[in-house]
Design an enzyme around this catalytic site. Structure first.
Site, mmCIF file in Angstrom:
data_model
loop_
_atom_site.group_PDB
_atom_site.id
_atom_site.type_symbol
_atom_site.label_atom_id
_atom_site.label_comp_id
_atom_site.label_asym_id
_atom_site.label_seq_id
_atom_site.Cartn_x
_atom_site.Cartn_y
_atom_site.Cartn_z
ATOM 1 N N ASP A 382 18.704 -12.918 13.534
ATOM 2 C CA ASP A 382 18.587 -13.528 11.914
ATOM 3 C C ASP A 382 18.961 -12.031 11.375
ATOM 4 O O ASP A 382 18.387 -11.265 11.693
ATOM 5 C CB ASP A 382 17.407 -14.001 11.853
ATOM 6 C CG ASP A 382 17.622 -14.283 10.251
ATOM 7 O OD1 ASP A 382 18.150 -15.358 9.748
ATOM 8 O OD2 ASP A 382 16.707 -13.719 9.475
ATOM 9 N N GLU A 419 23.664 -12.617 13.927
ATOM 10 C CA GLU A 419 24.219 -13.089 12.369
ATOM 11 C C GLU A 419 24.520 -11.855 11.577
ATOM 12 O O GLU A 419 23.779 -11.206 11.395
ATOM 13 C CB GLU A 419 22.967 -13.685 11.640
ATOM 14 C CG GLU A 419 23.523 -14.544 10.500
ATOM 15 C CD GLU A 419 22.419 -15.084 9.828
ATOM 16 O OE1 GLU A 419 22.675 -16.247 9.133
ATOM 17 O OE2 GLU A 419 21.393 -14.550 9.851
#
Lengths: 731, 110
Positions: A382, A419
């Site tokens: 993330d 990401e």
């Protein structure tokens, strides 16, 4: 005894260090070993080991499970003998910056543990900045704990007055994996399914024994298998606190949760509330349940990827709670301004100091732990761009953490997916430091495909790049660096992407100000649900078109839980806080939207059957084999003449069978609102075009099973209806 | 916790009485592993066990490994629904044969 036949019984010889050397208030102790960090069951007791560079004192705090008060507090120190004077001498159980101690006669199952520490600086008060935040009144959770208790059952209100709300526990890691190992499916063969553990089976329609748990998900393995996905990417399963949010839904008065879980409490501990056995308060059992899920997914040929959040923790900013890291070594674990405020590149209050060598090692240890103890196949990071920032926040050209992960021996075969952006404005899609290992969530694929799908002009060239695996972004890395997705947990579902122009996030309690505004969605003529059969038919077709675009593109496709059955979030594109039907998979849709489900399942099987769609290297547009055809050729309504003009909304391409030891595959996308006749390229002698999918055709002629494709009666051209897509195979 | 052992139709049966957790799993294990040295078929009567912690589950699986290592079988008789569920959730159940009663279990192993 002859050496060659001697069988060593050293393994059963009693270890010298299984005897205590010290005592504190009747509890027998020994100076422990610094490695491994955390609590480890050893002969006779438990070895506790914790790092702090800045602490000058540490004591172990032991609780009986769930008890309000500790039953023992033991300083990491003991009486030694001065080697010169032979006088007794107090000394710390510490080597370097690591406090370690073995405590004997503990039942690892029935205790919880924490630490208290002191160090330089005044204990920072709530809301005030501080380089150090040492405070002897806080019981601190071990950053390396393998189990956390305190939120054992999802959504059950805790005792908010607890002196130690998230408690470290001890795990026995001797799960019987039998012959299971990580699957190591070549990445180009993956079809990823992004899912939420609780969301998968919490809905009453899921019909599982333990709804909303790891065990519940296990019961849905046959569904995943029949859908044809071979990797499940789980939203965060590290321990987090779903109750950390104390706001209400302004529309209904319902409590709002930290449902997604992007706020880690313990990096080494699975979320107890996701385990059906969580209520037992037995951390080893929680671990066992998750391991059993992984084992059974592997048996079904499905890899497990974890969405991991190393950019921040649940401790928040100056106003946040002191749970662990900041009471242990604030300066080491967090990125701080010179005054001691928290940098906020994550958008959530603090930023983990990932390129500090200590924190970097913790991240590496953590991933090694999940790969080796849980047989996890890959990780999706993330806001990974944060992992490439230095301790002052500046982006590094050669970030040591990302390099360490790329070259780590234990992580040598796991998939690493970034990401590649963060909330501080660093956007690295295409430029994320990859070391030949890292793949990326390709946000540009999502945007280009959505724009093309809704018929925006001027997008044909971009679309051609996306279906090739984005060579504009990953020229040196190949198409396997591109995780292609149209939808993910963050944003509209596929159904909502074709049903809403605008986000509808009122239920989130932020006056619809949260969530992305640039959704590139199109409602097909009406905002939200409608009885208009034409609009609904168009939406249905658009969803099928999206599946074709996703699953015929080079790169690694990822789909979102429920998109295959048109799951809706009622236009909410940021459902992080809802523990209700908005996020739960409604299994009645499996029947209701069987047509779409069948379409999606046949598409995954089509991809699996055709290596031409799963190339490791970029297509060249040239005939490299002398087959008479380029490996990829571009077409439009006229074969061999793609229409790249600004107003064009059509694109077709053909993959040469010989270049991939496959059939010839021709895909045509007509995102124009009119019917077009597409000329089909001529096949080599003896081969004939067979239609696999045509979203312009009514069900059941919209898609066929692989191998049963009917031959096209007319081989030279085909009518393509408005906003429809076509796949034909030549063989 | 107590363990009573006897033999039914020539098959070793151990009856575990009481809950098994971290405080007594090691003691239970040493008794059962001792028994396991002398047999290849073992019925564990679980009908008087209402709870097992993760240590208890490990005790059972170690018994299985000891006996399976010499080609034998372990059968769990009379598991409560709750215990059976816990063992299934955590992956332990699939290693064992099961039966409702000891007699039925002995019949299955004969």
């Amino acid at each position: 005894m002859n050496d060659s036949t001697a069988v060593s019984d050293l393994a059963s010889l009693v270890r010298v260090d299984s005897y205590p050397t010290h005592e504190h208030e009747g509890i027998r102790l020994r100076h422990g070993t610094p490695l491994p960090f955390g609590a480890t069951i050893v002969a006779g007791g438990v070895n506790f080991s914790v790092f702090s560079h800045n602490a000058n004192y540490c004591q172990l705090v032991l609780f009986k499970k769930g008890a309000a008060k500790p039953f023992a507090e033991i300083p990491f120190r003991g009486l030694f003998t001065d080697p010169q004077t032979h006088e007794p001498l107090w000394g710390e159980f510490r080597i370097g910056d690591v406090f370690s101690m073995v405590v004997f006669d503990l039942d690892p199952e029935s205790i919880e543990y924490g630490f208290r520490m002191t160090g330089p600086g005044n204990s920072a008060t709530r809301g005030e900045p501080g380089i150090h935040r040492f405070d002897l009144t806080h019981v601190l959770m071990d950053p390396y704990t393998r189990a956390v208790s305190g939120r054992n059952v999802w959504g059950v209100a805790p005792n908010w007055q607890d002196v130690y709300p998230y408690r470290a526990g001890i795990v026995q890691n001797d799960f019987d994996w039998e012959s299971d190992r990580p699957l190591e499916i070549p990445i180009e063969k993956l079809v990823i399914y992004e899912a939420h553990v609780r969301g998968m089976t919490k809905h009453a329609s899921s019909n599982v024994r333990h709804a909303g748990t790891f065990a519940g998900l296990r019961e849905k393995i046959p569904y995943l298998k029949s859908l044809g996905v071979n990797c499940i990417e789980l939203l965060p399963i590290y321990e987090f606190d779903e109750m950390e949010n104390d706001r209400l839904n302004p529309l209904t008065g319902e409590r709002l949760y930290n449902y997604w879980g992007y706020s880690t409490v313990g990096f080494f501990a699975p979320k107890a509330g996701y385990a059906a056995v969580g209520r037992r308060g037995d951390g080893t059992m929680v671990a066992d349940e998750l391991k059993q899920l992984v084992k059974e997914l592997h048996t079904a040929g499905i890899e497990v990827m974890l969405d991991v959040v190393f950019n921040h923790t649940a401790e928040g900013n100056e106003f946040g709670p002191t749970l662990s890291f900041r009471g242990i070594d604030n300066q080491t674990y967090y990125m701080l301004t010179p005054e001691g405020y928290y940098f906020n590149f994550s958008g959530t209050g603090n930023t983990l100091n990932c390129n500090n060598p200590i924190v970097r090692n913790m991240v590496v240890d953590c991933l090694r732990y999940w790969a080796s103890e849980y047989h996890v196949d890959g990780f999706r990071f993330d806001l990974a761009a944060i992992l490439g920032r230095d301790p002052s926040g500046a982006p590094l050209s050669n970030p040591p953490l990302l390099e360490s992960l790329a070259f780590d021996p234990i992580l040598g075969k796991v998939k690493l997916i970034a990401e590649a952006w963060d909330a501080g404005g660093l956007y690295q899609v295409g430029s994320f430091p990859a070391y030949g290992r890292w793949a990326e969530w390709n946000g540009k694929f999502r945007d280009s495909v959505r724009q093309f799908l809704k018929g925006e002009p001027g997008k044909v060239g971009e679309m051609a790049l996306r279906v090739q695996g984005s060579p504009d972004l990953y020229a040196s890395r190949g198409p396997t660096a591109s995780i292609n997705f149209i939808t993910a947990h963050d944003g509209f579902t596929l159904h909502d992407m074709v049903s809403y122009n605008e986000k509808h996030n009122e239920a989130n309690g932020e006056n619809n100000n949260d969530g992305a505004n640039d959704n590139e969605s199109w409602n097909c003529g009406w905002e939200g649900p409608t009885d208009d059969t034409e609009i609904n038919a168009l939406r249905n077709r658009q969803m099928k078109n999206a599946f074709i675009m996703l699953l015929t593109s080079q790169g690694i496709p990822m789909m979102l839980m429920g998109d295959e059955v048109a799951r809706t979030q009622n236009g909410n594109n940021n459902t992080y806080c809802h523990d209700n039907e908005l996020n739960w998979m409604d299994w009645s849709l499996v029947e209701k939207n069987a047509e779409l489900l069948s379409f999606a399942s046949r598409m995954t099987k089509f991809r699996a059957a055709h290596p031409a769609l799963r190339r490791r290297d970029f297509l060249t547009g040239r005939d490299t084999l002398g087959s008479g055809y380029p490996d990829i050729s571009w077409h439009g309504p006229h074969a061999w003449h793609p229409d790249w003009s600004h107003d064009s909304r059509v694109l077709a391409w053909m993959l040469c069978g010989k270049h991939s030891k496959d059939d010839y595959v021709y895909v045509a996308l007509n995102m124009h609102w009119d019917t077009h006749i597409f000329e089909l390229p001529q096949l080599p002698d003896g081969k004939r075009w067979h239609v696999f999918a045509n979203t312009g055709a009514a069900h059941p002629n919209d898609i066929y099973e692989v191998g049963t494709e009917p031959e096209l009666p007319e081989q030279s051209h085909i009518f393509m209806g408005p906003r429809s897509t076509l796949i034909v195979v030549g063989r | 916790m107590e363990i009573e052992t006897n033999s039914v139709d020539g098959i070793a049966v151990a009856t575990i009485i009481g809950d098994i957790d971290g405080s007594n799993a090691a003691a239970a294990q040493s008794q059962i592993l001792t028994l396991a040295q002398t047999c290849t078929k073992l019925v564990l009567d679980m009908s008087r066990v209402s709870y097992m912690s993760s240590a208890g589950l490990r005790m059972l699986l170690a018994s299985y490994r000891a006996i399976a290592g010499k080609g034998g079988t372990v059968l769990l008789a009379g598991l409560s629904e709750d215990l059976s569920d816990t063992m299934s959730l955590t992956g332990f159940l699939s290693f064992f044969k099961t039966s409702a009663t000891v007699l039925e279990g002995v019949g299955l192993l004969k």
